[in-house]
Design a protein around this motif. Sequence first.
Motif, short mmCIF file in Angstrom:
data_model
loop_
_atom_site.label_atom_id
_atom_site.label_comp_id
_atom_site.label_asym_id
_atom_site.label_seq_id
_atom_site.Cartn_x
_atom_site.Cartn_y
_atom_site.Cartn_z
N SER A 118 0.84 -1.20 0.00
CA SER A 118 0.00 0.00 0.00
C SER A 118 0.87 1.24 0.00
CB SER A 118 -0.89 0.01 1.24
OG SER A 118 -1.72 -1.13 1.27
N PRO A 119 0.35 2.36 -0.53
CA PRO A 119 1.11 3.61 -0.42
C PRO A 119 1.50 3.89 1.02
CG PRO A 119 -0.74 3.88 -1.91
CD PRO A 119 -0.90 2.52 -1.29
N GLY A 120 2.73 4.33 1.21
CA GLY A 120 3.25 4.57 2.54
C GLY A 120 4.05 3.41 3.11
N ASP A 121 3.83 2.20 2.56
CA ASP A 121 4.60 1.03 3.00
C ASP A 121 6.04 1.15 2.52
OD1 ASP A 121 2.00 -1.54 2.57
OD2 ASP A 121 2.38 -0.07 4.17
N SER A 122 6.86 0.27 3.05
CA SER A 122 8.24 0.16 2.59
C SER A 122 8.40 -1.13 1.79
CB SER A 122 9.20 0.17 3.77
OG SER A 122 9.19 1.44 4.39
N ALA A 123 9.27 -1.08 0.78
CA ALA A 123 9.50 -2.24 -0.08
C ALA A 123 10.96 -2.65 -0.01
CB ALA A 123 9.14 -1.90 -1.53
N THR A 124 11.19 -3.98 0.01
CA THR A 124 12.54 -4.51 -0.04
C THR A 124 12.63 -5.48 -1.20
OG1 THR A 124 12.83 -4.29 2.35
CG2 THR A 124 14.31 -5.80 1.19
N LEU A 149 17.36 -3.30 -3.08
CA LEU A 149 16.80 -1.96 -3.29
C LEU A 149 15.68 -1.78 -2.26
CD1 LEU A 149 16.53 0.66 -5.00
CD2 LEU A 149 14.76 -0.54 -6.33
N ASN A 150 15.81 -0.77 -1.46
CA ASN A 150 14.78 -0.43 -0.49
C ASN A 150 14.08 0.85 -0.89
OD1 ASN A 150 14.94 -2.34 1.91
ND2 ASN A 150 17.08 -1.79 1.63
N ILE A 151 12.76 0.83 -0.79
CA ILE A 151 11.97 2.02 -1.06
C ILE A 151 11.16 2.29 0.22
CG2 ILE A 151 10.39 3.20 -2.63
CD1 ILE A 151 10.78 0.81 -4.59
N THR A 152 11.42 3.42 0.84
CA THR A 152 10.72 3.74 2.09
C THR A 152 9.61 4.74 1.81
OG1 THR A 152 12.37 5.44 2.57
CG2 THR A 152 12.73 3.27 3.52
N GLY A 153 8.41 4.42 2.29
CA GLY A 153 7.29 5.32 2.09
C GLY A 153 6.86 5.39 0.64
N LEU A 154 6.31 4.28 0.14
CA LEU A 154 5.93 4.20 -1.27
C LEU A 154 4.95 5.31 -1.66
CD1 LEU A 154 5.48 0.36 -1.60
CD2 LEU A 154 6.97 1.73 -3.05
N GLU A 155 5.31 6.00 -2.73
CA GLU A 155 4.43 7.01 -3.32
C GLU A 155 3.64 6.34 -4.45
OE1 GLU A 155 4.02 10.08 -2.30
OE2 GLU A 155 5.68 10.25 -0.88
N PRO A 156 2.50 6.90 -4.82
CA PRO A 156 1.70 6.29 -5.91
C PRO A 156 2.50 6.08 -7.19
CG PRO A 156 0.41 7.98 -4.79
CD PRO A 156 1.81 8.05 -4.21
N GLU A 157 3.43 6.96 -7.48
CA GLU A 157 4.21 6.83 -8.72
C GLU A 157 5.30 5.77 -8.64
OE1 GLU A 157 3.97 9.53 -6.81
OE2 GLU A 157 5.91 10.58 -6.58
N ASP A 158 5.49 5.15 -7.47
CA ASP A 158 6.54 4.13 -7.32
C ASP A 158 6.06 2.75 -7.71
OD1 ASP A 158 7.68 5.64 -4.20
OD2 ASP A 158 8.11 6.17 -6.29
N PHE A 159 4.77 2.58 -7.95
CA PHE A 159 4.26 1.26 -8.33
C PHE A 159 4.63 1.01 -9.79
CE2 PHE A 159 2.24 0.04 -4.48
CZ PHE A 159 2.00 1.25 -3.82
N ALA A 160 5.50 0.03 -9.97
CA ALA A 160 6.17 -0.19 -11.26
C ALA A 160 6.94 -1.50 -11.19
CB ALA A 160 7.12 0.97 -11.54
N VAL A 161 7.67 -1.80 -12.24
CA VAL A 161 8.55 -2.97 -12.26
C VAL A 161 9.99 -2.47 -12.07
CG1 VAL A 161 9.36 -4.96 -13.55
CG2 VAL A 161 6.98 -4.22 -13.78
N TYR A 162 10.75 -3.20 -11.26
CA TYR A 162 12.13 -2.83 -10.95
C TYR A 162 13.07 -3.94 -11.41
CZ TYR A 162 10.09 0.91 -8.24
OH TYR A 162 9.37 2.03 -7.87
N TYR A 163 14.14 -3.51 -12.08
CA TYR A 163 15.13 -4.45 -12.59
C TYR A 163 16.50 -4.12 -12.01
CZ TYR A 163 11.74 -5.54 -16.27
OH TYR A 163 10.62 -5.93 -16.96
N CYS A 164 17.24 -5.16 -11.67
CA CYS A 164 18.66 -4.96 -11.38
C CYS A 164 19.46 -5.30 -12.64
CB CYS A 164 19.12 -5.77 -10.19
SG CYS A 164 18.90 -7.56 -10.31
N GLN A 165 20.65 -4.75 -12.72
CA GLN A 165 21.51 -4.97 -13.88
C GLN A 165 22.95 -5.12 -13.44
OE1 GLN A 165 22.67 -1.66 -16.27
NE2 GLN A 165 23.16 -2.89 -18.06
#
Lengths: 108, 121
Positions: free
Chosen positions: A14-20, A74-90
């Motif tokens: 949810s928005p506001g959550d943190s992602a790892t 990759l940590n994202i703290t406090g998810l904003e609505p625009e952060d919902f996406a696909v993330y790739y490492c390279q």
Amino acid sequence: EIVLTQSPGTLSLSPGDSATLSCRAGQLVGSSYIGWYQQKPGQAPRLLIHGASSRAAGIADRFRGSGSGTDFTLNITGLEPEDFAVYYCQYYGESPKTFGQGTKVEIK
Amino acid sequence: QVQLQESGPGLVKPSETLSLTCIVSGGSISTYYWSWIRQSPGKGLEWIGHIYSSGRANYNPSLKSRVTISIDTSKNQFSLKLSSVNAADTAVYYCAREGSSWSSTSWLDSWGQGSLVTVSS
């Protein structure tokens, strides 16, 4: 070839959550050669992190990269609505450069 | 702010050669490496290869036998040719700049919008 395995495949938050987000390399890699990208539907990937932990220009400080050896995060703290996406490492060291299969961060 | 724009046919017949060009604007093509990457549903993001402004190129071994990347510094553009294409080559093709000057081991800091190429008769 450096194989990168990302987990989980999907993260429902949810928005506001943190992602790892995790990226594991199949062999030891120099942390200088790990980057993270964000991709939204219909758009090209956008660089977030290079050198495992350096934020690219203009990237918000809620994005933080870390790790060494074979394990990177990759940590994202406090998810904003625009952060919902696909993330790739390279891995961008010696050829061939490779990508992980991606982690989708979706709205719960 | 450097900008990249891919151009080329959106439809290529099987066994023919896929050709794309990337025009670079807002900055010089010199002193950087320039990459081609593709993205298909089945294989995710795949690095195809890159080229330096000197013309030195390096390719992904998985595609090396079919790929040629060239550069025209006078026109600030670089190109991709992929021969003997088949349905598995259907993908969105991106061009991108490697962000650290002179380095062949650098992140991708600027991307084109992508060009969908479909291989079909």
